[in-house]
Design a protein around this motif. Sequence first.
Motif, PDB file in Angstrom:
ATOM      1  N   THR A 173      43.438  34.189-106.104  1.00 29.87           N
ATOM      2  CA  THR A 173      44.600  34.367-105.240  1.00 29.87           C
ATOM      3  C   THR A 173      45.333  33.135-104.546  1.00 29.87           C
ATOM      4  O   THR A 173      46.443  33.021-104.267  1.00 29.87           O
ATOM      5  CB  THR A 173      44.319  35.331-104.115  1.00 29.87           C
ATOM      6  N   GLU A 174      44.533  31.971-104.459  1.00 29.18           N
ATOM      7  CA  GLU A 174      45.000  30.680-103.722  1.00 29.18           C
ATOM      8  C   GLU A 174      45.356  29.715-104.637  1.00 29.18           C
ATOM      9  O   GLU A 174      45.569  28.615-104.119  1.00 29.18           O
ATOM     10  CB  GLU A 174      43.785  30.460-102.823  1.00 29.18           C
ATOM     11  N   ASP A 175      45.177  29.946-105.927  1.00 28.56           N
ATOM     12  CA  ASP A 175      45.364  28.883-106.812  1.00 28.56           C
ATOM     13  C   ASP A 175      46.945  28.341-107.279  1.00 28.56           C
ATOM     14  O   ASP A 175      47.134  27.474-107.631  1.00 28.56           O
ATOM     15  CB  ASP A 175      44.548  29.320-108.210  1.00 28.56           C
ATOM     16  N   THR A 186      50.483  28.945-104.823  1.00 27.67           N
ATOM     17  CA  THR A 186      51.189  29.724-103.821  1.00 27.67           C
ATOM     18  C   THR A 186      52.633  29.167-103.505  1.00 27.67           C
ATOM     19  O   THR A 186      53.042  28.036-103.745  1.00 27.67           O
ATOM     20  CB  THR A 186      50.358  29.532-102.443  1.00 27.67           C
ATOM     21  N   TRP A 187      53.540  29.934-103.018  1.00 29.46           N
ATOM     22  CA  TRP A 187      54.985  29.519-103.037  1.00 29.46           C
ATOM     23  C   TRP A 187      55.458  30.261-101.314  1.00 29.46           C
ATOM     24  O   TRP A 187      55.662  31.567-101.438  1.00 29.46           O
ATOM     25  CB  TRP A 187      55.817  30.104-104.079  1.00 29.46           C
ATOM     26  N   GLU A 188      55.607  29.508-100.627  1.00 32.13           N
ATOM     27  CA  GLU A 188      55.797  29.648 -99.163  1.00 32.13           C
ATOM     28  C   GLU A 188      57.054  29.175 -98.607  1.00 32.13           C
ATOM     29  O   GLU A 188      57.314  27.968 -98.979  1.00 32.13           O
ATOM     30  CB  GLU A 188      54.925  29.387 -98.245  1.00 32.13           C
ATOM     31  N   PRO A 235      52.219  33.400-109.250  1.00 31.26           N
ATOM     32  CA  PRO A 235      51.487  33.369-108.068  1.00 31.26           C
ATOM     33  C   PRO A 235      50.554  34.771-108.491  1.00 31.26           C
ATOM     34  O   PRO A 235      51.161  35.838-108.720  1.00 31.26           O
ATOM     35  CB  PRO A 235      52.205  33.374-106.948  1.00 31.26           C
TER      36      PRO A 235
END
Length: 385
Positions: A243-245, A247-249, A358
Motif C-alpha cells: 500500500t505504501e510503495d 503514493t500520489w498526494e 497505486p
Amino acid sequence: MKQINGRFDVAILGMGTALPVHSVAQSDIAELIASTLQDRPDLARFARRVFRSCGVETRYTCESNYLDPLETCRYLHSHDASVIPTTEERMDTYKREALPLGVEAAEKALKDAGMSPDRITHLITVSCTGQYQPGMDVLLIRELGLSPRINRLPLIFQGCAAGLKAIQMARDVVSGAPGSQVLVVCVELCTLHFQPVREREALFAASFFGDGASSCVIGQPEAEHRHYLELGSGYSVLLPDSTEDMTWEVGNTGFDLFLSPRIPKLLGTHLEDELRVLLGGDKLPELWAIHPGGRGIVDSVQEVMRLTDEQTQYSREILRTAGNLSSVTIMFVLNAMRQKMKERNEASTEGVAMAFGPGLTAELMRFTYVKAYAPSVKEQDHVLL
C-alpha cells in the motif's frame, strides 16, 4: 458482427497519440538537476547515475520553462522557495495545455477507426495530473463535436494503471450494450509536478516521467475493419503488502509522488501467479504490452516471465523516446505494437497487456491482434442461406 458464446467481440478499432512540442534530452535534465545540488555533490553524482541508467533518452513537456537556464527554471529552483509554482498555478497550466493534446489524440483515434464523432455513445476521460470543473470531458464534447447526450465517465487520480482500466471499462460497456461506441481519452502532464530535489527517493520519480495524450475508439469490429486489437478477459488485482510503495498526494507545490525501489521486486514476486490466473492454463502469448513504469519494471517482468528482448522492445522503445507518461503510456505501447504488426503483415496473434498503479494495483488484460475481420461460422451459414 461476430458473436462467441453469447458475447459479441469487442475491439480497439482505432488509436491516436500526441506529444507536446517541447522535447528535452535526458542528459540535459540530469545536468539541470545536478546543478541545483552543488552543495550536495554526493546527491548530484547519484542523480546523474539514476538519470543515465533509467532507460530514458528523451522526454516531452508542455512547460517551456524547463528549457530556460537554471536561474529562471521555477520548477527546479532550490534556493528561493517563493518562486516555485503553487498547485493553483500548475492547475492553471494543466487546464490550458491538456485539452489541445487530448483533442489531437482523439481526432487521430476517430480517423483511424473511420468513426464519425456523432456515433460515439460513451466518453471515458482519464487523468491523474490535473483536475478542474467543468472537466476535460465537457470541453472535449465541444471541441470534437460529440453529442451533448453522450454518457460521460471521468476516471481521475488513479495513476499509471488507469489507461488500461479505462480500456477494460469500455470493453464492458460495449459487451453489456452492443452497438455502443466508446471513446477513451487519456491526458497526463506529469512534468507540471516536478519539485526541487533534496532527497534520493525524489530522484527516481523525477528521472522518467513526461507529458502526452493517447486515445482509442472501442466498439464491435465489422467487415471493413483491419489491424485491430480484439479485447479479451482481464481484471485488476491489489498486490499484498504494498500500500505504501506508490503514493500520489496533493501538496502545496503540485502533487507529491513517492515510488519505492521495492516495486520491481514486488512485481517479480507476485506477477507470475496473477498472469497464470489470467491465462487460465493457456500457453504464454507472443505479444507483451508492458507499461514501462521504469526500466526496472520492464526488466522484472521480462525476467520472471522469461521473455525475449523482442517481446519487450515496444515498452522499452516508448520509455526511451518519451518516458513514462502515466496512464497515457499503455496506449502508446499498444499502438506501436499494432503498427509494427501491420507493417510486417503478421497474422492474428495473442497478447497480454499490463499496467501498474497505486495500491499497488496491477491491471491485466488479454488481447488479440487481428489482421482482418472474419465472420463467425453462424454468420457465414446465414449468408449462404
